[in-house]
Design a protein around this motif. Structure first.
Motif, PDB file in Angstrom:
ATOM      1  N   GLY A 115      11.508   2.036  -0.275  1.00  0.00           N
ATOM      2  CA  GLY A 115      12.249   1.806  -1.510  1.00  0.00           C
ATOM      3  C   GLY A 115      12.787   0.397  -1.632  1.00  0.00           C
ATOM      4  N   SER A 116      13.257  -0.164  -0.531  1.00  0.00           N
ATOM      5  CA  SER A 116      13.773  -1.535  -0.588  1.00  0.00           C
ATOM      6  C   SER A 116      12.670  -2.537  -0.895  1.00  0.00           C
ATOM      7  N   GLU A 117      11.447  -2.250  -0.405  1.00  0.00           N
ATOM      8  CA  GLU A 117      10.316  -3.118  -0.738  1.00  0.00           C
ATOM      9  C   GLU A 117       9.967  -3.012  -2.222  1.00  0.00           C
ATOM     10  N   VAL A 118      10.133  -1.823  -2.788  1.00  0.00           N
ATOM     11  CA  VAL A 118       9.887  -1.653  -4.221  1.00  0.00           C
ATOM     12  C   VAL A 118      10.871  -2.487  -5.025  1.00  0.00           C
ATOM     13  N   VAL A 119      12.142  -2.450  -4.643  1.00  0.00           N
ATOM     14  CA  VAL A 119      13.159  -3.237  -5.334  1.00  0.00           C
ATOM     15  C   VAL A 119      12.817  -4.724  -5.266  1.00  0.00           C
ATOM     16  N   LYS A 120      12.453  -5.190  -4.092  1.00  0.00           N
ATOM     17  CA  LYS A 120      12.119  -6.614  -3.923  1.00  0.00           C
ATOM     18  C   LYS A 120      10.917  -7.010  -4.771  1.00  0.00           C
ATOM     19  N   TYR A 121       9.926  -6.152  -4.804  1.00  0.00           N
ATOM     20  CA  TYR A 121       8.717  -6.461  -5.590  1.00  0.00           C
ATOM     21  C   TYR A 121       9.046  -6.551  -7.079  1.00  0.00           C
ATOM     22  N   LEU A 122       9.873  -5.632  -7.552  1.00  0.00           N
ATOM     23  CA  LEU A 122      10.268  -5.651  -8.959  1.00  0.00           C
ATOM     24  C   LEU A 122      11.080  -6.892  -9.299  1.00  0.00           C
ATOM     25  N   LEU A 123      12.033  -7.236  -8.443  1.00  0.00           N
ATOM     26  CA  LEU A 123      12.854  -8.408  -8.707  1.00  0.00           C
ATOM     27  C   LEU A 123      12.025  -9.687  -8.680  1.00  0.00           C
ATOM     28  N   ALA A 124      11.034  -9.738  -7.782  1.00  0.00           N
ATOM     29  CA  ALA A 124      10.152 -10.908  -7.728  1.00  0.00           C
ATOM     30  C   ALA A 124       9.336 -11.034  -9.008  1.00  0.00           C
ATOM     31  N   ALA A 125       9.120  -9.911  -9.687  1.00  0.00           N
ATOM     32  CA  ALA A 125       8.385  -9.912 -10.948  1.00  0.00           C
ATOM     33  C   ALA A 125       9.314 -10.069 -12.147  1.00  0.00           C
ATOM     34  N   ASN A 126      10.599 -10.341 -11.878  1.00  0.00           N
ATOM     35  CA  ASN A 126      11.588 -10.544 -12.938  1.00  0.00           C
ATOM     36  C   ASN A 126      11.776  -9.293 -13.779  1.00  0.00           C
ATOM     37  N   GLU A 127      11.721  -8.133 -13.123  1.00  0.00           N
ATOM     38  CA  GLU A 127      11.940  -6.868 -13.811  1.00  0.00           C
ATOM     39  C   GLU A 127      13.378  -6.389 -13.580  1.00  0.00           C
ATOM     40  N   PRO A 128      14.017  -5.820 -14.598  1.00  0.00           N
ATOM     41  CA  PRO A 128      15.346  -5.239 -14.399  1.00  0.00           C
ATOM     42  C   PRO A 128      15.240  -3.954 -13.574  1.00  0.00           C
ATOM     43  N   ILE A 267       1.091  10.200  -8.286  1.00  0.00           N
ATOM     44  CA  ILE A 267       1.508  10.591  -6.935  1.00  0.00           C
ATOM     45  C   ILE A 267       0.698   9.788  -5.918  1.00  0.00           C
ATOM     46  N   ILE A 268       1.407   9.024  -5.091  1.00  0.00           N
ATOM     47  CA  ILE A 268       0.784   8.136  -4.112  1.00  0.00           C
ATOM     48  C   ILE A 268       1.008   8.691  -2.715  1.00  0.00           C
ATOM     49  N   ARG A 269      -0.076   8.830  -1.954  1.00  0.00           N
ATOM     50  CA  ARG A 269      -0.007   9.377  -0.592  1.00  0.00           C
ATOM     51  C   ARG A 269      -0.410   8.315   0.426  1.00  0.00           C
ATOM     52  N   PRO A 270       0.551   7.538   0.919  1.00  0.00           N
ATOM     53  CA  PRO A 270       0.208   6.485   1.884  1.00  0.00           C
ATOM     54  C   PRO A 270      -0.132   7.043   3.250  1.00  0.00           C
ATOM     55  N   GLY A 271      -0.862   6.239   4.017  1.00  0.00           N
ATOM     56  CA  GLY A 271      -1.159   6.573   5.399  1.00  0.00           C
ATOM     57  C   GLY A 271       0.005   6.198   6.297  1.00  0.00           C
ATOM     58  N   GLY A 272      -0.292   5.901   7.575  1.00  0.00           N
ATOM     59  CA  GLY A 272       0.747   5.524   8.522  1.00  0.00           C
ATOM     60  C   GLY A 272       1.431   4.245   8.083  1.00  0.00           C
ATOM     61  N   LEU A 273       2.728   4.311   7.854  1.00  0.00           N
ATOM     62  CA  LEU A 273       3.464   3.178   7.302  1.00  0.00           C
ATOM     63  C   LEU A 273       3.866   2.183   8.378  1.00  0.00           C
ATOM     64  N   THR A 274       3.648   0.904   8.102  1.00  0.00           N
ATOM     65  CA  THR A 274       4.004  -0.155   9.041  1.00  0.00           C
ATOM     66  C   THR A 274       4.951  -1.151   8.380  1.00  0.00           C
ATOM     67  N   LEU A 275       5.547  -1.993   9.188  1.00  0.00           N
ATOM     68  CA  LEU A 275       6.396  -3.071   8.685  1.00  0.00           C
ATOM     69  C   LEU A 275       5.663  -4.405   8.694  1.00  0.00           C
ATOM     70  N   ASP A 276       4.345  -4.358   8.774  1.00  0.00           N
ATOM     71  CA  ASP A 276       3.541  -5.578   8.753  1.00  0.00           C
ATOM     72  C   ASP A 276       3.658  -6.275   7.400  1.00  0.00           C
ATOM     73  N   ASP A 300       2.846  -3.130   0.779  1.00  0.00           N
ATOM     74  CA  ASP A 300       1.671  -2.839  -0.046  1.00  0.00           C
ATOM     75  C   ASP A 300       1.832  -1.514  -0.787  1.00  0.00           C
ATOM     76  N   VAL A 301       2.519  -0.558  -0.168  1.00  0.00           N
ATOM     77  CA  VAL A 301       2.822   0.690  -0.874  1.00  0.00           C
ATOM     78  C   VAL A 301       3.704   0.376  -2.077  1.00  0.00           C
ATOM     79  N   PHE A 320      -3.520  10.135  -5.336  1.00  0.00           N
ATOM     80  CA  PHE A 320      -4.484   9.453  -4.475  1.00  0.00           C
ATOM     81  C   PHE A 320      -3.856   9.032  -3.161  1.00  0.00           C
ATOM     82  N   GLU A 321      -4.712   8.906  -2.141  1.00  0.00           N
ATOM     83  CA  GLU A 321      -4.316   8.403  -0.828  1.00  0.00           C
ATOM     84  C   GLU A 321      -4.553   6.896  -0.782  1.00  0.00           C
ATOM     85  N   CYS A 322      -3.838   6.206   0.091  1.00  0.00           N
ATOM     86  CA  CYS A 322      -3.993   4.761   0.196  1.00  0.00           C
ATOM     87  C   CYS A 322      -3.786   4.308   1.641  1.00  0.00           C
TER      88      CYS A 322
END
Length: 371
Positions: A115-128, A267-276, A300-301, A320-322
């Motif tokens: 979730g924190s990565e989602v927030v960062k991605y949105l803010l980088a795109a200048n989204e409220p 609905i997004i189904r990610p695989g093994g999540l990493t901090l890479d 990337d998720v 979908f899976e990713c």
């Protein structure tokens, strides 16, 4: 017996988007980070919900932390790709005026690792952004650039009234919450909590709901499912939540035929999540049918969550899976390959539903709609 236990342990690849949550729901509050433009202030319109808001580093000893991610890499980073280029009207419009017209995107689970990565991605795109949490505070607020359009709001996915307030007047909701030691059980968060959010989105006519779920969630005989399901039967609750979302939207859109515009979900189904660090769109493979998985950076998720909002005609009403394409493997063996950080380029397994692309539009093109 020992061999079976070892196999299960090696299969623990965290093929889901579990996000940690704080221990206590505090008094309702909301804070707004003000723009550095002197004439503009983004105002919070409601209280919001996030059932996954504790920092993972504060819960490293919990079993939920064990299942959340099978490896520790570099700290999550922001994908550099901007969300979209909004067309300017014929007359000149300032950035300030344009920003005022944008409805915020709600992130439920804003303090979790994904979730924190989602927030960062949105803010980088200048989204409220409405970053919601049980405490009403976004943990990374100190690092948010001055002028960023961020609301910090209290919300609890087990409290329908607070979710309704959070969803009011928004353009999209991204559900990145999940059960954790202090944030709620799988039944309360991954199932009932998700259903509460979906109902609130429909009631508020939110155009698009994006849900971060888990790979292998439909395969109860797979080693990954069996291991993860030991934690509060979380895989069972996740698929129940998914199924309820699909049913709710199908029923709503059927009843609205010829009337209001349809609402949609992804609905997004990610695989093994990493901090890479994020590898970007060209490295990602999508699949449908829940037959293969791999590893994928949380950043990337986050990008997939946000970019799917740009192409509702392609991603709407899809599941979908990713995973990174060079880590893809059948569910029967993906646990071992993920633990070993193995690349699987030469592994002969093709489901027939793989999707690749050098742009997100190309990546999403051809996804099959849910039945």
């Amino acid at each position: 017996m020992k061999a079976i236990i070892v196999l299960l342990l090696f299969s623990a690849t965290a093929l889901h988007a579990f996000s940690p949550t704080p221990a206590v729901l505090q008094h309702q509050q909301h804070n707004v980070l003000r723009s550095n433009l002197p004439s503009f202030q983004l105002r919070a319109t409601a209280a919001a919900d996030d059932s996954s808001s504790s920092d993972v580093t504060k819960d490293t000893s919990s079993t939920s932390s064990c299942r959340r991610s099978f490896l520790v890499g570099a700290s999550g980073t922001i994908a550099a790709t901007a969300l979209s280029s909004f067309q300017q009207p014929a007359h000149a419009v300032s950035d300030e005026e344009s920003s005022k017209k944008k409805q915020p995107i709600v992130v439920i689970g804003s303090n979790g690792r994904t979730g924190s990565e989602v927030v960062k991605y949105l803010l980088a795109a200048n989204e409220p952004v409405r970053a919601t949490s049980r405490t009403g505070e976004y943990n990374d607020a100190a690092s948010v650039p001055e002028g960023a359009m961020l609301e910090q709001l209290v919300c609890d996915v087990t409290d329908p009234k607070s979710i309704q307030l959070a969803c009011a007047g928004t353009s999209a909701v991204i559900f990145a919450a999940s059960a954790s030691k202090n944030g709620g059980t799988p039944s309360a968060v991954d199932n009932a909590g998700l259903v509460n959010v979906a109902k609130a989105c429909i009631d508020a006519n939110v155009p698009h709901l994006v849900v971060v779920s888990s790979g292998a969630v439909t395969k109860p005989t797979s080693p990954v499912y069996q291991f993860l399901n030991l934690f509060g039967k979380i895989m069972e609750e996740k698929i129940r939540g998914e199924d309820s979302v699909r049913k709710l939207y199908a029923e709503h859109n059927l009843s609205e035929e010829g009337g209001q515009k349809k609402l949609t979900y992804t609905i997004i189904r990610p695989g093994g999540l990493t901090l890479d660090p994020p590898r970007g769109v060209a490295a990602i493979e999508l699949n449908q049918g829940d037959t293969k998985s791999g590893r994928l950076a949380r950043a990337d998720v986050a990008a997939l969550c946000v970019e799917s909002l740009r192409y509702p005609q392609l991603t709407g009403e899809t599941t979908f899976e990713c995973y990174d394409a060079d880590t893809g493997a059948p569910l029967a063996t993906v646990g071992l390959s993920n633990i070993a950080k193995k690349k699987t380029d030469g592994e002969a397994f093709v489901s027939g539903f793989e999707r690749r692309g050098i742009t997100y539009e190309e990546l999403f093109n051809g996804l099959q709609k849910d039945a």
